[in-house]
Design a protein around this motif. Structure first.
Motif, short mmCIF file in Angstrom:
data_model
loop_
_atom_site.label_atom_id
_atom_site.label_comp_id
_atom_site.label_asym_id
_atom_site.label_seq_id
_atom_site.Cartn_x
_atom_site.Cartn_y
_atom_site.Cartn_z
N ASP A 1 85.87 31.74 62.89
CA ASP A 1 86.82 32.16 63.93
C ASP A 1 86.32 31.85 65.34
O ASP A 1 85.11 31.94 65.62
CB ASP A 1 87.08 33.66 63.83
CG ASP A 1 87.91 34.03 62.61
OD1 ASP A 1 88.63 33.14 62.11
OD2 ASP A 1 87.82 35.18 62.16
N TYR A 2 87.25 31.53 66.19
CA TYR A 2 86.94 31.30 67.61
C TYR A 2 86.25 32.52 68.22
O TYR A 2 85.29 32.38 68.99
CB TYR A 2 88.25 31.00 68.35
CG TYR A 2 88.12 30.93 69.85
CD1 TYR A 2 87.71 29.75 70.48
CD2 TYR A 2 88.42 32.03 70.65
CE1 TYR A 2 87.59 29.67 71.86
CE2 TYR A 2 88.30 31.97 72.04
CZ TYR A 2 87.89 30.79 72.63
OH TYR A 2 87.77 30.73 74.00
N ASP A 3 86.72 33.72 67.86
CA ASP A 3 86.15 34.94 68.43
C ASP A 3 84.68 35.10 68.09
O ASP A 3 83.94 35.79 68.80
CB ASP A 3 86.93 36.17 67.94
CG ASP A 3 88.34 36.21 68.50
OD1 ASP A 3 88.59 35.52 69.52
OD2 ASP A 3 89.20 36.90 67.91
N GLU A 4 84.26 34.48 67.00
CA GLU A 4 82.88 34.57 66.57
C GLU A 4 81.95 33.72 67.45
O GLU A 4 80.75 33.91 67.48
CB GLU A 4 82.79 34.10 65.11
CG GLU A 4 81.61 34.62 64.33
CD GLU A 4 81.65 34.21 62.87
OE1 GLU A 4 80.58 33.92 62.31
OE2 GLU A 4 82.76 34.17 62.29
N LEU A 5 82.55 32.78 68.18
CA LEU A 5 81.76 31.79 68.92
C LEU A 5 81.82 31.96 70.44
O LEU A 5 80.86 31.63 71.13
CB LEU A 5 82.26 30.38 68.58
CG LEU A 5 82.34 29.99 67.11
CD1 LEU A 5 83.05 28.65 66.97
CD2 LEU A 5 80.96 29.92 66.48
N LYS A 6 82.94 32.44 70.93
CA LYS A 6 83.24 32.33 72.37
C LYS A 6 82.24 33.04 73.27
O LYS A 6 82.02 32.61 74.40
CB LYS A 6 84.64 32.85 72.66
CG LYS A 6 84.84 34.33 72.37
CD LYS A 6 86.25 34.77 72.71
CE LYS A 6 86.43 36.27 72.46
NZ LYS A 6 87.78 36.73 72.84
N ASP A 7 81.61 34.10 72.78
CA ASP A 7 80.70 34.87 73.63
C ASP A 7 79.22 34.61 73.35
O ASP A 7 78.35 35.31 73.86
CB ASP A 7 80.99 36.37 73.48
CG ASP A 7 82.38 36.75 73.97
OD1 ASP A 7 82.84 36.13 74.96
OD2 ASP A 7 83.01 37.62 73.35
N LEU A 8 78.92 33.60 72.53
CA LEU A 8 77.52 33.31 72.22
C LEU A 8 76.84 32.67 73.43
O LEU A 8 77.32 31.65 73.94
CB LEU A 8 77.43 32.37 71.02
CG LEU A 8 77.84 32.95 69.66
CD1 LEU A 8 77.77 31.86 68.59
CD2 LEU A 8 76.92 34.10 69.27
N PRO A 9 75.73 33.22 73.89
CA PRO A 9 75.03 32.65 75.06
C PRO A 9 74.65 31.19 74.86
O PRO A 9 74.70 30.38 75.79
CB PRO A 9 73.79 33.54 75.20
CG PRO A 9 74.18 34.82 74.54
CD PRO A 9 75.08 34.46 73.42
N ALA A 10 74.27 30.83 73.63
CA ALA A 10 73.82 29.45 73.37
C ALA A 10 74.95 28.44 73.51
O ALA A 10 74.69 27.23 73.61
CB ALA A 10 73.22 29.37 71.96
#
Length: 902
Positions: free
Chosen positions: A565-574
């Motif tokens: 999911d997009y939500d799983e990725l959007k806030d990752l600092p990396a």
């Protein structure tokens, strides 16, 4: 030269890049050259950037770079040093205006190659003597003034077969034909070629050009003249063996790289030969002054060989050795470890299927086909599967062999654990442009045993698609592809399927970040993302064809069973600086290596690579027939119906073994009991489209669109188009089928397999793959249920499952029980079924099934156990059948008991 400090670096980089474009436009990958040239500015290698730019600084830099690469564990530090140094020299040339002296070879690398060549000579020189014999033949016969020039030429070239006419190239035959048809023209070509007063490059190019003119003049002799730079260099060497060498373009390029030469072969044919002769002249003294080489070759030449001069021909032979055989004589790691297994020992192990599993034999067969050696990357790219497949199977095979107690303990790694693969191979780091960084070679005793082993039943090219493990590679770029699923769906593409993508939108304008499409090259890895309403990473792809100015082509390599999911990725600092997350407007975005590794780890956490299971139990038609009690003719009919219709329903009374038969039918078609290819569900009155396909379900404080079991299983099947998948539905008539299947009612039809339709939620396109088979089961005795509607019935073939009491296999089963009471009970059940079949309110669809009596153990099939079957399985069914006639039920209960009391 002005002193350069760090403040000048950005401007210097910009100027250097411009200098390369204007003065070295022939060099490929200028970005890499610039990056390498400034490497020491960002890494503490032991010398400052300013000192390296000074006079004599390059030699100091060479020492420091190599020591630095050794200290950080770089593979092939000599080659790495050479590559960085060559690019730094270009920067120094730009800064100072002076060129460093060209380094034609690395002394250390040359000495190692000469040592290996000396070891090679005793084993192979006998096969190379023909070169000296060809020289003598030419020298003895060549006479440009001979009046019969064509015959003289043929006699002179009589022993050049291995040098000229090889592998569908026939330069010797063609030049002799031209001489026969136009003796004067060919004679003049050789006169000009051997005129030492003219420039060598011009002479070579003139000969090749003149030959092409002859081909046009005499097209009936052949559509190719075959006179190229390699061939002309042979003519030069034959005439002047004290001065010239044999030029082999592809081989010589490898040799330059192996010996760390700065020389780059550029320009026309003649100029490239002339350049390479500079290199050959440079290494010639190192060889002609080696007494071991001169002594060995001089003493092993035949009487038909030209024995003087030797040097140039020795250089020819040496260069051929370096390009073709040096690897075999380089130092292999773990040569000093001996597992202590003879050829016979290996043969015994090869014949043990618990040691050499099918996957292990597949690795061995592919290694042997690849010449007995290879890197994991090379094997994966050539034969399929993942790099880890070859690594893991080799290690686990070595571990199994060690556990037999027949071999010596292998060496330990730095962390103290055992390295198992050296039991099978020796290995070393790759020294040149080979796929992969570490190469294995099969131990000679194992190789000898494999040569005697019949591996014809083992798959050479993998037919599985589980080889899409994507590992980072320095030569691969990474991209993020953003697709609108309402236009085209990556999820619904089959693995291996290609999709073109235009570089311009419908208005003819360049797509955003147009340069990304230009920079993408074949083999690059792509993260496949579908936008609203899906908003998930759904696939991995690769660039299959580079852009042609209008389109670029992608090939799907793996579908994700569990999309990200997009939500799983959007806030990752990396990933905060990733091109797509900075500005999502567009379709094709750059992904850095570090960003890709983060994405890959997230993907693999939910979608691990599935390795082949060697312990999957095989299952055949014969096993089906013995377990299901069906005759061969009916089995073949059942398989044919399923293959042709894609959907069948097994219908019959309880106890006829519908569920048991359904799973074993799937196993028999697959040829194995592979549970991962079979999905089992049971319908009921409250089962819904949301459970089956997709729907909104509670998630925290809100609702989330979630996929159903059939949706997910279709994706699994789609990701492995060469496998067969079976979706088994028990009690299929208990559900509201129109409600459960929805728009998929059409898609399950054979003619609509692979065809996209929009799903009810969000309009997402979806299809049912061709390799998915549906097997439904329904009880004909269940009178509380309505018949299936016509729309569903016409999409399935219906197969009646009847009690198997009368089949030969079931009778054999009864006989083997050797239990008179059991035999009599079965006879009474057959009588009961006859009564049920005659009943107009029941019929054959309500007969008692045989499965109640299957799988009974002979010593446990007591009268008590048989009474339990009567009381708790048979009689309750009879009460349901004859609910208004308890006397009839009691009568049959007494008859069944009576069979046990006799």
């Amino acid at each position: 030269m002005n002193t350069i400090d760090s403040k000048n670096i950005p401007e210097l980089r910009k100027g250097f890049k411009q200098y390369l474009a204007e003065n070295h436009s022939d060099l490929s990958k200028p970005e890499i050259i610039v990056s390498d040239a400034f490497y020491i500015n960002s890494h503490d290698v032991g010398i400052t950037f300013e000192d390296a730019l000074k006079e004599k600084g390059t030699e100091k830099l060479k020492e420091k770079l190599k020591a630095y690469f050794v200290s950080i564990g770089r593979k092939n530090p000599t080659g790495q040093t050479h590559n960085y140094l060559r690019n730094f020299r270009l920067l120094k040339e730009y800064v100072t205006g002076n060129k460093d002296e060209l380094v034609l070879f690395d002394k250390e690398e040359l000495n190692k190659a000469i040592t290996a060549y000396i070891a090679y000579l005793p084993e192979h020189f006998e096969d190379e003597v023909y070169k000296w014999e060809a020289l003598k033949c030419f020298q003895d016969n060549w006479d440009i003034s001979n009046e019969i020039f064509a015959k003289m030429l043929a006699n002179s070239l009589a022993k050049t077969a291995n040098l000229l006419d090889v592998q569908f190239n026939f330069p010797c035959a063609m030049i002799k034909k031209y001489a026969e048809h136009d003796s004067e023209a060919v004679k003049q070509m050789f006169i000009d070629l051997y005129d030492e007063n003219k420039d060598l490059a011009i002479r070579i190019d003139t000969f090749i050009s003149s030959s092409k003119n002859l081909q046009k003049k005499y097209p009936d002799l052949g559509n190719k003249d075959f006179q190229n730079a390699n061939v002309v260099s042979v003519y030069l060497w034959l005439r002047y063996p004290d001065k010239y060498y044999i030029f082999k373009p592809n081989l010589d390029k490898d040799v330059l790289q192996i010996l760390s030469s700065d020389l780059e072969l550029k320009g026309g044919n003649g100029y490239r030969v002339k350049q390479f002769y500079t290199f050959m002249d440079a290494i010639k003294p190192e060889l002609e002054n080696n007494k071991d080489i001169i002594s060995y070759i001089s003493s092993h030449l035949t009487d038909n060989s030209l024995k003087e001069p030797l040097a140039c021909t020795i250089v020819n032979d040496f260069v051929f050795f370096v390009g073709r055989f040096l690897d075999d004589y380089s130092e292999w790691e773990y040569n000093d470890y001996n597992p202590g297994l003879s050829k016979e020992d290996w043969s015994d192990l090869l014949n043990n299927p618990e040691i050499f599993t099918p996957s292990a034999l597949a690795v061995m067969k592919r290694m042997m086909d690849n010449g007995g050696q290879g890197t994991c990357t090379e094997l994966a790219n050539k034969y399929g599967e993942t790099k880890n497949y070859y690594n893991k199977n080799s290690s686990t095979l070595g571990e199994r062999i060690l556990k037999t107690g027949k071999c010596a303990e292998p060496p330990k790694r730095d962390d103290g654990s055992l390295a198992y693969w050296p039991i099978l191979y020796v290995g070393k780091e790759t020294d040149r442009n080979v796929e992969g960084s570490y190469i294995w070679k099969i131990r000679k005793e194992l190789k000898a045993a494999l040569e005697d082993k019949d591996l014809s039943d083992i798959e050479l090219i993998s037919s599985t698609t589980e080889s899409s493990e994507t590992e980072t590679d320095e030569n691969v770029n990474y991209w993020w592809l953003n697709a609108n699923p309402k236009i085209w769906s990556m999820k619904n593409m089959g693995v291996g399927e290609e999709q073109s993508y235009t570089l311009y939108n419908d208005n003819g304008h360049k797509r955003r970040i147009f340069q990304n499409f230009v920079d993408a090259k074949v083999g690059d890895v792509i993260i496949g993302y579908e936008s609203t309403p899906v908003k998930q990473i759904v696939a991995l792809l690769k660039v299959s064809k580079a852009n042609d100015g209008e389109k670029i082509w992608f090939e799907k390599t793996e579908g994700l069973t569990n999309p990200i999911d997009y939500d799983e990725l959007k806030d990752l600092p990396a990933l905060k600086d990733m091109e797509y997350f900075v500005n999502s407007q567009g379709s094709f975005f750059k992904v850095t290596k570090n960003e890709f590794e983060v994405l890959r780890d997230i993907i693999r956490e939910s979608n691990p690579i599935l390795e082949d299971k060697d312990d999957v139990e095989k299952y055949s038609k014969e096993e089906f027939l013995s377990e299901v009690y069906m005759d061969s003719e009916n089995y073949d009919l059942l398989v044919s119906l399923l293959e042709n219709k894609k959907n069948i329903i097994l219908q019959g009374a309880p106890g006829v073994g519908k569920t048991f038969a359904a799973k074993r039918l799937a196993y028999s078609i697959m040829g194995q009991k592979n549970e991962s290819h079979v999905k089992f569900v049971q319908f009921h009155q409250s089962y819904s489209y949301e459970d089956f396909i997709m729907g909104y379900k509670p998630d925290g404080n809100g609702f989330k669109l979630q996929h159903g079991v059939f949706y997910d299983f279709c994706n699994i099947a789609r990701n492995n188009p060469k496998g067969k998948y079976f979706f088994i539905i028990d009690e299929i008539n208990r559900g509201n089928l129109s409600k459960i299947f929805g728009e998929l009612l059409m898609l399950i039809e054979k003619d609509y397999r692979g065809v996209n339709a929009s799903l009810a939620y969000g309009g997402e396109p979806f299809n049912v793959p061709e390799n998915l088979y549906i097997i439904g089961m329904m009880n004909t005795a269940d009178r509380s249920l309505a018949m299936l509607d016509y729309a569903l019935r016409r999409r399935f073939s219906f197969v009646d499952m009847v009690p198997a009491f009368g089949t030969e296999d079931f009778q054999d089963y009864v006989d083997k029980m050797n239990n008179p009471a059991f035999t009599k009970l079965i006879s009474k059940i057959v009588e009961l079924n006859q009564e049920i079949a005659k009943d107009p309110t029941l019929g054959t669809g309500c007969c008692i099934g045989h499965s109640y009596f299957c799988n009974q153990e002979r010593n446990k099939c007591t009268k008590t156990r048989m009474k339990q079957i009567i009381d708790f399985d048979i009689v309750p069914t009879l009460h349901e059948y004859w609910f208004d006639d308890s006397t009839k039920v009691d009568t049959w209960k007494a008859k069944l008991y009576g069979a046990l009391d006799d």
